[in-house]
Structures are given as structure tokens and as C-alpha cells.
Design an enzyme around this catalytic site. Structure first.
Site, PDB file in Angstrom:
ATOM      1  N   PRO A 114      38.897 121.007  81.138  1.00 36.66           N
ATOM      2  CA  PRO A 114      36.841 121.492  81.283  1.00 36.66           C
ATOM      3  C   PRO A 114      36.428 120.336  81.585  1.00 36.66           C
ATOM      4  O   PRO A 114      36.387 119.345  81.506  1.00 36.66           O
ATOM      5  CB  PRO A 114      37.003 121.656  79.703  1.00 36.66           C
ATOM      6  CG  PRO A 114      37.704 122.027  78.884  1.00 36.66           C
ATOM      7  CD  PRO A 114      39.395 120.665  79.222  1.00 36.66           C
ATOM      8  N   GLU A 115      35.528 120.685  82.905  1.00 30.01           N
ATOM      9  CA  GLU A 115      34.996 119.472  83.697  1.00 30.01           C
ATOM     10  C   GLU A 115      33.857 120.257  83.475  1.00 30.01           C
ATOM     11  O   GLU A 115      33.030 120.536  83.217  1.00 30.01           O
ATOM     12  CB  GLU A 115      35.530 119.462  84.799  1.00 30.01           C
ATOM     13  CG  GLU A 115      36.750 119.122  85.231  1.00 30.01           C
ATOM     14  CD  GLU A 115      37.147 118.708  86.598  1.00 30.01           C
ATOM     15  OE1 GLU A 115      35.954 118.040  87.149  1.00 30.01           O
ATOM     16  OE2 GLU A 115      37.739 118.640  87.463  1.00 30.01           O
TER      17      GLU A 115
END
Ligand SMILES: [Zn+2]
Length: 271
Positions: free
Chosen positions: A2-3
């Protein structure tokens, strides 16, 4: 992994719904990256005031203290009134009167950490070194350029490092450098002002677009327990090795920098 956009969309998916919730219980699964830092029952009776984001951390402000949540490599959060009992990959449950907040994290690089305040040592250890937020006005093009001038490492590495600007992870670093026409290997200090200004704009644009894209899938995000937080990105270069560049048609190249894949177009990103 996840960014920043996935973390921001995660926040948007439950921040309003959990505000005002009273903590009724905490269930811990297997150890995460860091320990909770307090006895779980200490949190019972406290109220969740709001959910903020700093870099890739979600900050749940409680009526006393705060919880710092990180999704690590494979984590996802869900918040729902009804949820099945915790499975083998569910390692943090915060039961409230408004629903259950659950961290599902098969690889367990994520974390839920309690801190007495944002100025406390525990919070500072995690948040203290973070650079400016790219989606706020504090991300200033001139200051960005000045910070790049002080660093001799490759620009892609500087972006991933998070000390100049937070949350530009592997996907969005490749994409922003493509949009700015900058070769990922170029030394940060050699980037001229016009190019730094272009990169600054590209970072804002690519992250904003990803948050908007994620916003449109918000329903799936908040309803599905254990759903991974990845958006189908219309990538220009990321994960497109060998495919024609969407601008010039040359094959996209892949290389490894700091053990991470970098994708670029040798024609559009000459230096
Ligand atoms: Zn190209």
C-alpha cells in the site's frame, strides 16, 4: 505494498464512520512489526476522535493518546458493524460501539502502536524523520529543489527515502519521473530548477489522480473485509517492461535500484 494513495483512501473509507466511537475491546493476533506498547485493556472506554494521516501512518486520535496504524507490505484495514471472528491473518481488532476496525496483514510488516501523544518518544520514533506531505501546501517546489541539491544519490532513491517528501513509493516514483522526463538514475543534486519544478508538479498530479481513482472504489474498500488496497493504475511505465511507451512507442525498460524495480522510457527520459 500500500502506498500513500491507498492509505489515504483507506482513511477516507472509515474516518467519518468511526469518529465518536467508544472502544469496547482490543484483540491482538500474532506479533506485528512493533508491539502495541500498552496493555490492550488500557484503551477500553476511550473515544476515537478523528483519523488523520501522516505519510503512510494512520493516526487515530483518542480521547487520551493515539494509535498509529501502518499497513506494512500487505496490510489492509476494514471497519464494519458486523464482522466474522478474527482469522489467522487478522492481528489487530479494535472493537467499538460503532463497529469493528480490523487490521488484516498476512505478512505482518504492519503495526498498531499506542503513543501517549504525538510528541511522545514512541510517536517520534515512527513519525520524526518523515519529510513534507506531498498533497499539502507545505510541499513547496523551491524547497523541494533546495533539498534535492543537497543529495548526491539517484533521484528515484531520494524520492523513495521519504526524507524530502513522504509517501512517494515505488510505483508513483517511477510514474512521476516519467511524467517529468527525468531518468531515475540521475543524481538528485544535478536536477535543474525547471526540471525539479516539473517533477514537483508530476508528484502532486500522480498522487492526486491515484487518490481520486481510489475514491471511486471506496465502496469495495470499506465494505470488504481483508481486501488488499491496490488500485488499477493506468501506469505509463510501472510494470510495463518491454511494452511500447504510451508517448513515443519505444520499449519500456526495467532496472533494479536499491533492490526495487524501476521502470522508465530511455527515449522520454534521456537524462
Ligand atoms: Zn517514451
Amino acid at each position: 505494498m500500500p502506498e500513500l494513495p491507498e492509505v489515504e483512501v483507506t482513511r477516507l473509507s472509515f474516518a467519518t464512520r468511526i469518529a465518536g466511537a467508544k472502544v469496547q475491546g482490543v484483540r491482538l493476533g500474532l506479533p506485528l512489526r512493533w508491539p502495541l506498547g500498552c496493555a490492550p485493556e488500557v484503551l477500553i472506554g476511550r473515544t476515537v476522535l478523528q483519523v488523520r494521516r501522516r505519510g503512510k501512518y494512520l493516526l487515530l486520535d483518542l480521547s487520551e493518546g493515539l494509535l498509529l496504524l501502518h499497513l506494512g507490505m500487505s496490510g489492509s484495514l476494514s471497519f464494519a458493524a458486523q464482522m466474522a471472528p478474527g482469522g489467522k491473518h487478522d492481528h489487530f481488532d479494535l472493537q467499538t460501539n460503532l463497529g469493528l476496525l480490523r487490521l488484516h496483514d498476512p505478512r505482518r510488516f504492519g503495526a498498531a502502536v499506542y503513543a501517549g501523544s504525538q510528541d511522545s518518544e514512541e510517536a517520534h520514533k515512527l513519525l520524526g524523520k518523515l519529510g513534507v506531505e506531498p498533497l499539502t501546501d507545505t510541499f513547496d517546489a523551491r524547497q523541494f529543489h533546495a533539498a534535492l541539491r543537497l543529495r548526491s544519490t539517484a533521484i528515484k532513491q531520494v524520492l523513495l527515502g521519504g526524507e524530502v517528501v513522504v509517501g512517494v513509493g515505488n510505483i508513483y516514483a517511477s510514474e512521476a519521473l516519467f511524467l517529468a522526463g527525468i531518468r531515475p538514475t540521475v543524481s538528485a543534486q544535478n536536477i535543474s530548477w525547471p526540471r525539479a519544478e516539473r517533477l514537483h508538479g508530476a508528484i502532486k498530479n500522480v498522487l492526486t489522480a491515484a487518490v481520486q481513482k481510489g475514491g471511486s472504489t471506496l465502496r469495495d474498500f470499506s465494505d470488504a473485509a481483508g481486501q488488499g488496497g491496490y488500485f488499477q493504475l493506468d501506469a505509463m511505465v510501472y510494470d510495463r517492461a518491454g511494452l511500447p511507451c504510451r508517448v513515443c512507442g519505444a520499449p519500456i525498460k526495467r532496472m533494479v535500484q536499491g533492490q526495487r524495480s524501476t521502470f522508465y522510457c530511455a527515449q522520454c527520459q534521456k537524462f
